[in-house]
Structures are given as structure tokens and as C-alpha cells.
Motif scaffolding. Sequence first.
Motif, PDB file in Angstrom:
ATOM      1  N   LEU A   1      33.767  33.780  34.057  1.00  0.00           N
ATOM      2  CA  LEU A   1      34.000  35.220  34.001  1.00  0.00           C
ATOM      3  C   LEU A   1      33.876  35.694  32.563  1.00  0.00           C
ATOM      4  CD1 LEU A   1      37.204  35.467  36.231  1.00  0.00           C
ATOM      5  CD2 LEU A   1      34.841  35.848  36.928  1.00  0.00           C
ATOM      6  N   LYS A   2      33.422  36.922  32.399  1.00  0.00           N
ATOM      7  CA  LYS A   2      33.379  37.483  31.052  1.00  0.00           C
ATOM      8  C   LYS A   2      34.807  37.634  30.549  1.00  0.00           C
ATOM      9  CE  LYS A   2      33.421  42.211  32.625  1.00  0.00           C
ATOM     10  NZ  LYS A   2      32.800  43.476  32.785  1.00  0.00           N
TER      11      LYS A   2
ATOM     12  N   ARG B   1      38.046  39.300  29.111  1.00  0.00           N
ATOM     13  CA  ARG B   1      38.619  40.605  29.399  1.00  0.00           C
ATOM     14  C   ARG B   1      39.637  40.963  28.328  1.00  0.00           C
ATOM     15  NH1 ARG B   1      36.085  39.324  33.904  1.00  0.00           N
ATOM     16  NH2 ARG B   1      36.079  40.669  35.678  1.00  0.00           N
TER      17      ARG B   1
ATOM     18  N   HIS C   1      43.104  42.942  35.784  1.00  0.00           N
ATOM     19  CA  HIS C   1      41.748  43.334  36.155  1.00  0.00           C
ATOM     20  C   HIS C   1      41.451  42.884  37.582  1.00  0.00           C
ATOM     21  CE1 HIS C   1      41.101  44.080  31.872  1.00  0.00           C
ATOM     22  NE2 HIS C   1      41.779  42.958  31.694  1.00  0.00           N
TER      23      HIS C   1
ATOM     24  N   ILE D   1      39.363  41.501  40.439  1.00  0.00           N
ATOM     25  CA  ILE D   1      38.185  40.626  40.424  1.00  0.00           C
ATOM     26  C   ILE D   1      37.794  40.103  41.810  1.00  0.00           C
ATOM     27  CG2 ILE D   1      38.489  39.927  38.010  1.00  0.00           C
ATOM     28  CD1 ILE D   1      39.606  37.234  39.121  1.00  0.00           C
TER      29      ILE D   1
ATOM     30  N   ASP E   1      35.939  41.287  44.281  1.00  0.00           N
ATOM     31  CA  ASP E   1      34.512  41.418  44.593  1.00  0.00           C
ATOM     32  C   ASP E   1      33.665  40.494  43.723  1.00  0.00           C
ATOM     33  OD1 ASP E   1      35.248  43.342  46.450  1.00  0.00           O
ATOM     34  OD2 ASP E   1      34.883  45.009  45.069  1.00  0.00           O
ATOM     35  N   GLU E   2      34.052  40.340  42.474  1.00  0.00           N
ATOM     36  CA  GLU E   2      33.319  39.462  41.552  1.00  0.00           C
ATOM     37  C   GLU E   2      33.367  38.005  42.026  1.00  0.00           C
ATOM     38  OE1 GLU E   2      33.296  38.504  36.755  1.00  0.00           O
ATOM     39  OE2 GLU E   2      34.630  40.043  37.543  1.00  0.00           O
ATOM     40  N   ILE E   3      34.533  37.557  42.481  1.00  0.00           N
ATOM     41  CA  ILE E   3      34.672  36.190  42.986  1.00  0.00           C
ATOM     42  C   ILE E   3      33.853  36.018  44.262  1.00  0.00           C
ATOM     43  CG2 ILE E   3      36.254  34.488  43.971  1.00  0.00           C
ATOM     44  CD1 ILE E   3      38.453  35.767  42.217  1.00  0.00           C
TER      45      ILE E   3
ATOM     46  N   LYS F   1      31.293  37.668  45.317  1.00  0.00           N
ATOM     47  CA  LYS F   1      29.853  37.715  45.028  1.00  0.00           C
ATOM     48  C   LYS F   1      29.376  36.394  44.435  1.00  0.00           C
ATOM     49  CE  LYS F   1      26.371  40.333  42.491  1.00  0.00           C
ATOM     50  NZ  LYS F   1      26.126  41.420  41.549  1.00  0.00           N
ATOM     51  N   ALA F   2      30.149  35.824  43.518  1.00  0.00           N
ATOM     52  CA  ALA F   2      29.758  34.565  42.869  1.00  0.00           C
ATOM     53  C   ALA F   2      29.740  33.392  43.844  1.00  0.00           C
ATOM     54  CB  ALA F   2      30.707  34.263  41.703  1.00  0.00           C
TER      55      ALA F   2
END
Length: 140
Positions: free
Chosen positions: A18-19, A21, A26, A28, A30-32, A34-35
Motif C-alpha cells: 500500500l502507498k 499514508r 483511511h 481501504i 475497496d483497495e484490498i 481490488k488487489a
Amino acid sequence: MASGGEGVTVWYQREVALKSRSRGCHYITDEIHKACAEEINKIKVGVANIHIKHTSASIILNEVSKEKKDMEMVLNKVVPETLHYKHTLEGPDDMPAHAKAAMMGSSLSIPITNGKFNLGTWQGVWLCEHRDCGGELSLF
């Protein structure tokens, strides 16, 4: 014997970078997803174990809220940075960050149903960075 893959145990493991932060909480989820979509989409019934490899950040389930500054305010009241900590090698926010991370946790288990995280209506995964300058983050 099960047909069509029923009753078969399958394990997937993926490390997600992850970038970094800024301090705060934050969203996350959807980010998880998607990955890890390639793996998650294959799972009819399962569990995702998510672990953060960072000792001054935490990962939690909480309400998906637009006002995440309230959580930071509460954490700073519970673990103030104004105390005289002995562990200050990496700066005055280091020990308070470790204490907050220890209280909130570094792992989550989330049910997976039909290729999606099976969360409550208002639940989401939060990454809580407890230092002013967060470093590189990895999730398993």
C-alpha cells in the motif's frame, strides 16, 4: 467424493503493498478487494485473513464514515503524545504509535461469500496510521 470443487480446501496468499499514508484512519476495503480480486472472486465460502506488517499502524473494522478525524482524536486522548516516553529513538510519535497499534490490532478475519467480503452494511476496513510520517505498508 465432492463434485465441482465442493468440499475442496484451497489457500491463496498474496502480499499487497500500500502507498504510505498520512496520520489518521483511511478506508481501504475497496483497495484490498481490488488487489486480491483474482483470488477472492473464486471463493464461494471462505475467510480472508488480513495482516499488516507494520508496528506503528493498525488495521480495524469499523463504520464507513466520512469523519475519520474523530477516531484520531479519541486515540490521542487514550494515548497522548505529551507523556515522557522512554522509547523515542524514532521520534516523539513512535512509542504512542506502537501503543495505539497494540490496542487496535494488526490482523482481521473477514468472511468471504460469493466472491465478496461479507461485511455489515456500514462496516469497512480501515488502515490506521499512527505516526506523522507513515512508512511503506504491506498487507498479507
